[in-house]
Design a protein around this motif. Structure first.
Motif, PDB file in Angstrom:
ATOM      1  N   MET A 195      -6.824  -2.803 -12.419  1.00 13.58           N
ATOM      2  CA  MET A 195      -5.635  -1.953 -12.311  1.00 13.58           C
ATOM      3  C   MET A 195      -5.429  -1.138 -13.582  1.00 13.58           C
ATOM      4  SD  MET A 195      -2.567  -4.229 -10.657  1.00 13.58           S
ATOM      5  CE  MET A 195      -2.442  -4.537  -8.902  1.00 13.58           C
TER       6      MET A 195
ATOM      7  N   SER B  94     -12.362  -3.002  -5.468  1.00 17.59           N
ATOM      8  CA  SER B  94     -11.686  -2.080  -6.372  1.00 17.59           C
ATOM      9  C   SER B  94     -11.806  -2.567  -7.816  1.00 17.59           C
ATOM     10  CB  SER B  94     -10.206  -1.951  -6.003  1.00 17.59           C
ATOM     11  OG  SER B  94      -9.561  -3.204  -6.075  1.00 17.59           O
TER      12      SER B  94
ATOM     13  N   GLU C 148      -0.024   1.025 -13.195  1.00 16.53           N
ATOM     14  CA  GLU C 148       0.010   0.397 -11.876  1.00 16.53           C
ATOM     15  C   GLU C 148       0.370  -1.076 -12.003  1.00 16.53           C
ATOM     16  OE1 GLU C 148      -2.843  -0.062  -7.911  1.00 16.53           O
ATOM     17  OE2 GLU C 148      -3.749   0.270  -9.878  1.00 16.53           O
TER      18      GLU C 148
ATOM     19  N   LYS D   8      -6.744   2.229   4.462  1.00 20.10           N
ATOM     20  CA  LYS D   8      -6.303   0.875   4.139  1.00 20.10           C
ATOM     21  C   LYS D   8      -5.432   0.304   5.254  1.00 20.10           C
ATOM     22  CE  LYS D   8      -7.262  -1.137   1.131  1.00 20.10           C
ATOM     23  NZ  LYS D   8      -8.474  -1.975   0.907  1.00 20.10           N
TER      24      LYS D   8
ATOM     25  N   TYR E 107       2.996   1.344  -3.559  1.00 14.90           N
ATOM     26  CA  TYR E 107       2.334   1.346  -4.873  1.00 14.90           C
ATOM     27  C   TYR E 107       0.943   1.971  -4.902  1.00 14.90           C
ATOM     28  CZ  TYR E 107       5.976  -2.116  -5.807  1.00 14.90           C
ATOM     29  OH  TYR E 107       7.176  -2.762  -5.937  1.00 14.90           O
ATOM     30  N   ARG E 108       0.290   2.149  -3.744  1.00 15.35           N
ATOM     31  CA  ARG E 108      -1.110   2.556  -3.750  1.00 15.35           C
ATOM     32  C   ARG E 108      -1.367   3.910  -3.097  1.00 15.35           C
ATOM     33  NH1 ARG E 108      -2.928  -2.899  -4.043  1.00 15.35           N
ATOM     34  NH2 ARG E 108      -1.664  -3.710  -5.761  1.00 15.35           N
TER      35      ARG E 108
ATOM     36  N   GLU F  55       0.838  -1.208   0.000  1.00 16.78           N
ATOM     37  CA  GLU F  55       0.000   0.000   0.000  1.00 16.78           C
ATOM     38  C   GLU F  55       0.869   1.253   0.000  1.00 16.78           C
ATOM     39  OE1 GLU F  55      -2.890   2.809   0.094  1.00 16.78           O
ATOM     40  OE2 GLU F  55      -3.227   0.671  -0.283  1.00 16.78           O
TER      41      GLU F  55
END
Length: 292
Positions: A227, A224, A231, A24, A17-18, A14
């Motif tokens: 991608m 979600s 990403e 989260k 990359y997020r 997380e």
């Protein structure tokens, strides 16, 4: 022998990359607490394979697991697949991860699982490197073909002693079962999410050796979308075609709505131990030696 393991990586993934979304982190914390409470209620100790970056960037996560008496294993430092790394890079990665995990947990770290089970025929040299880094127990062998890893030529799906260039490592491979004449995994990841409970229960009851592997991400109902191309390519290090992204979306989402309840039911119904205890119970003298 039923072995319970978790791969702990979500907090770092997380962050890296997020975008490091606070909600989260809170969600991951909540699921880890629920798992911890469940294991305490059942008096079960598991092995948690943690990234080194979890220890350095989120030390409270590793500390929380270790203080409950669970074994801390190494899941690499940054979750880069070993089949995309050189021996020098793996050595540096493992050394850094083991040090970080030991510093935070206060435990010797001698158990290892490669990200995405990424030790295979082409990079079996990794066992020599892991041994040099203090690893004595490994759970990286996936004895069939899979995305990003797998060791389809490995001759066993039960505990073995791997011999490679004069070193020995105790191997705890992923277990498989026959389905329509083919060997398939069933005890973790997307396989666990896909199969119905009755099938899992039957296989666990009829197999003497079961190696589970759970990710917190597998237990959260994923709402979600697919991608983005960038990403996907940043994380998976391969082309983010529409087909690749759709395949990954399907594999990542299937069964997530019921996975936590299914895992809870399994843990309440069967006795589980961690890798450390399994090692002490196995008669290694009667196990197969596999020379690579």
């Amino acid at each position: 022998m039923h072995i319970l393991t978790f791969d702990i990586e979500e907090w770092y993934i997380e962050q890296q990359y997020r975008g490091g979304r606070k909600e989260k982190y809170q969600e991951f914390d909540g699921y880890l607490d629920a798992i911890s409470d469940l294991l305490e209620e059942q008096d079960i100790k598991a092995t948690f394979f943690c990234l080194g970056k979890i220890a350095s960037n989120f030390p409270e996560v590793v500390r929380k697991i270790a203080t409950k008496g669970h074994e801390i294993g190494c899941h690499s430092n940054e979750h880069i697949w070993l089949n995309k790394m050189t021996p020098q890079a793996v050595r540096k990665d493992t050394t850094s991860a083991v040090k970080s995990l030991q510093d935070i947990s206060g435990q010797p770290v001698v158990s290892y699982r490669a990200p995405a089970f990424s030790i295979g025929e082409q990079n079996k040299w990794a066992f020599e490197v892991l041994y040099e880094c203090g690893i004595r127990r490994d759970a990286s062998i996936f004895p069939m073909v899979r995305d990003f890893g797998g060791f389809s030529s490995f001759p066993s799906d039960t505990p073995t002693i791997i011999e490679y260039k004069g070193i020995q490592i105790k191997e705890f491979p992923i277990c498989t079962t026959k389905l329509f004449g083919k060997e398939v995994a069933y005890s973790g990841g997307g396989y666990f999410r896909f199969f119905p409970y009755w099938f899992l229960k039957n296989r666990i009851e009829t197999n003497k050796y079961v190696m589970t592997y759970f990710h917190i991400g597998d237990l959260i109902h994923n709402k979600s979308g697919i991608m983005s191309k960038s990403e996907y390519e940043t994380y998976f290090k391969e082309k983010g075609t529409v087909i690749n992204r759709l395949k990954r979306y399907t594999k990542s989402n299937i069964g997530t709505s019921t996975a936590f309840k299914k895992m809870t039911r399994l843990i309440k119904q069967f006795d589980f131990i961690n890798l450390e205890k399994a090692d002490s119970q196995i008669d290694w003298g009667s196990c197969e030696n596999v020379t690579l």
